[in-house]
Write an enzyme that holds these catalytic residues in place. Structure first.
Site, mmCIF file in Angstrom:
data_model
loop_
_atom_site.group_PDB
_atom_site.id
_atom_site.type_symbol
_atom_site.label_atom_id
_atom_site.label_comp_id
_atom_site.label_asym_id
_atom_site.label_seq_id
_atom_site.Cartn_x
_atom_site.Cartn_y
_atom_site.Cartn_z
ATOM 1 N N HIS A 7 -10.155 16.318 6.064
ATOM 2 C CA HIS A 7 -10.286 15.765 7.345
ATOM 3 C C HIS A 7 -12.400 16.428 7.093
ATOM 4 O O HIS A 7 -11.937 17.601 6.357
ATOM 5 C CB HIS A 7 -9.574 17.164 8.539
ATOM 6 C CG HIS A 7 -8.538 16.950 8.445
ATOM 7 N ND1 HIS A 7 -7.509 15.877 9.545
ATOM 8 C CD2 HIS A 7 -7.142 17.327 7.949
ATOM 9 C CE1 HIS A 7 -6.040 15.983 9.176
ATOM 10 N NE2 HIS A 7 -6.573 16.527 9.137
ATOM 11 N N GLY A 54 13.663 19.990 1.095
ATOM 12 C CA GLY A 54 13.597 21.138 0.368
ATOM 13 C C GLY A 54 12.240 21.560 -0.217
ATOM 14 O O GLY A 54 11.949 22.358 -0.799
ATOM 15 N N HIS A 95 -10.837 -2.201 4.884
ATOM 16 C CA HIS A 95 -9.947 -2.595 5.083
ATOM 17 C C HIS A 95 -10.338 -4.008 4.203
ATOM 18 O O HIS A 95 -9.458 -4.219 3.067
ATOM 19 C CB HIS A 95 -10.174 -3.844 6.302
ATOM 20 C CG HIS A 95 -9.287 -2.838 6.999
ATOM 21 N ND1 HIS A 95 -7.568 -3.085 7.532
ATOM 22 C CD2 HIS A 95 -9.265 -2.410 8.325
ATOM 23 C CE1 HIS A 95 -7.244 -2.406 8.851
ATOM 24 N NE2 HIS A 95 -7.999 -1.314 9.106
ATOM 25 N N HIS A 145 -6.223 9.276 5.354
ATOM 26 C CA HIS A 145 -4.813 9.208 4.549
ATOM 27 C C HIS A 145 -4.585 8.131 3.525
ATOM 28 O O HIS A 145 -5.113 7.110 3.528
ATOM 29 C CB HIS A 145 -4.277 9.356 5.517
ATOM 30 C CG HIS A 145 -2.086 8.993 4.967
ATOM 31 N ND1 HIS A 145 -2.000 7.543 4.900
ATOM 32 C CD2 HIS A 145 -1.646 10.162 4.112
ATOM 33 C CE1 HIS A 145 -0.833 7.626 5.048
ATOM 34 N NE2 HIS A 145 -0.782 9.080 4.344
ATOM 35 N N ASN A 178 -1.626 7.480 0.374
ATOM 36 C CA ASN A 178 -0.216 8.285 -0.593
ATOM 37 C C ASN A 178 0.129 6.423 -1.025
ATOM 38 O O ASN A 178 0.220 5.989 -1.287
ATOM 39 C CB ASN A 178 0.626 9.446 0.237
ATOM 40 C CG ASN A 178 1.689 8.076 0.909
ATOM 41 O OD1 ASN A 178 2.751 7.227 0.691
ATOM 42 N ND2 ASN A 178 1.316 7.919 2.523
ATOM 43 N N THR A 179 0.648 6.696 -2.469
ATOM 44 C CA THR A 179 1.308 5.893 -3.065
ATOM 45 C C THR A 179 2.564 6.833 -4.161
ATOM 46 O O THR A 179 2.891 8.266 -3.707
ATOM 47 C CB THR A 179 0.946 5.407 -4.286
ATOM 48 O OG1 THR A 179 0.288 6.685 -4.915
ATOM 49 C CG2 THR A 179 -0.834 4.085 -4.165
ATOM 50 N N ARG A 180 3.422 6.162 -3.922
ATOM 51 C CA ARG A 180 5.328 6.612 -5.065
ATOM 52 C C ARG A 180 5.621 5.802 -5.047
ATOM 53 O O ARG A 180 5.928 4.839 -5.062
ATOM 54 C CB ARG A 180 5.222 7.636 -3.377
ATOM 55 C CG ARG A 180 5.546 7.076 -2.293
ATOM 56 C CD ARG A 180 6.664 7.701 -1.438
ATOM 57 N NE ARG A 180 6.910 6.884 0.013
ATOM 58 C CZ ARG A 180 5.970 6.147 0.774
ATOM 59 N NH1 ARG A 180 5.008 6.295 0.518
ATOM 60 N NH2 ARG A 180 6.266 5.567 2.224
#
Length: 288
Positions: A114, A271, A158, A124, A126-128
């Site tokens: 931000h 959790g 883009h 934003h 993310n990679t996972r």
């Protein structure tokens, strides 16, 4: 096969950690360049995180900078057993192997920025990688979230995402752009939260090395996609009306993350450290 995946888990989590280090260093360098001589640049505060049933990570947050009002770059590697609710959610979207064995392992990087200047877009990324005894897959993407849109910034972002996709398949960019447009849409507002990017999940072509290489390409595309836009806009003059628009847009971002985002739901339901999961929320926002 299990032994092979232990090595692959280590390879993936190590690379996500490396990407985290690169992005943190690049953002701190940007803050240093924006800080007047004689003043101390803002740096990330780094805290370890834990998941009560197994694993943890690093939460890295920079607050009150010259460029970033708040930016978080989190890395994690967690494991344990999926709760029934999480299993059902994954099974409902077609992920195999959920009911027979609830064990899981997951690692990735998650980033939300931000910005101070309302003309500089929030972002934003993310990679996972996710593993269960019955399946493995990759996911991730990046999307740009300006409150004041510049068409050339959107086009640049883009184009970098498309370059990363096209190097692996001509089908990826149009498919994952459309997925992002659908995924980052806010039904109760009837609009997208930003100008999109790419999004993919449950990605498994059957070739782990190929899919990991694509996931790395998406992560590596982030800085070239985002830093030039930020450099261009961070010094733009802005008004109180611009700031008002920024704060209202942040409210939209917060609504999406709390109501719809898969990662937020998964992190809280399994959790993981709540502060790390909710790192994506803006420091200040407004609603009508």
């Amino acid at each position: 096969m299990q032994a092979d995946f232990e090595a692959r888990k280590a390879q993936a989590s190590g690379w996500f950690h490396q990407l985290r280090d690169q992005i943190v260093a690049a953002f701190e360098e940007l803050e240093a360049r924006a800080t007047p001589e004689g003043e101390t640049p803002c740096r990330f505060e780094v805290s370890p995180t834990t998941r009560k049933d197994g694993g943890g990570g690093l939460m890295s947050v920079l607050r009150g900078g010259r460029v970033f009002e708040k930016v978080g770059v989190n890395w994690s590697a967690v494991h344990g057993q999926l709760a029934e609710k999480a299993q059902k959610a994954m099974a409902a979207r077609g992920v195999p192997g959920m009911s027979a064995d609830p064990r899981f392992w997951a690692s990735g990087i998650s980033l939300v920025a931000h910005m101070v200047n309302p003309h500089s877009p929030a972002v934003h990324m993310n990679t996972r990688m996710f593993w269960t005894p019955g399946a493995w897959w990759f996911g991730g993407g990046a999307d740009l979230n300006p409150c004041i849109e510049y068409a050339e910034d959107t086009a640049h972002f883009h184009a970098e995402m498309q370059r990363a996709c096209d190097a692996h398949s001509a089908d990826y960019y149009p498919r994952f752009k459309a997925w992002a447009d659908e995924y980052f849409f806010i039904p109760h507002r009837g609009r997208a939260r930003g100008v999109g990017g790419i999004f993919f999940d449950d990605h498994n072509t059957g070739d782990w090395d190929r899919d990991f290489a694509f996931t790395k390409a998406v992560g590596e595309a982030f800085l070239p996609a985002f830093l030039p836009v930020t450099e261009k806009r961070r010094g733009t003059a802005w008004s109180e009306a611009d700031r008002e628009a920024q704060l209202i847009h942040r409210g939209l971002y917060a609504e999406y993350n709390l109501v719809y985002d898969r990662g937020t739901k998964f992190g809280l339901e399994t959790g993981h450290d709540a502060n790390a999961v909710l790192m994506s929320l803006p420091p200040i926002a407004k609603w009508y």
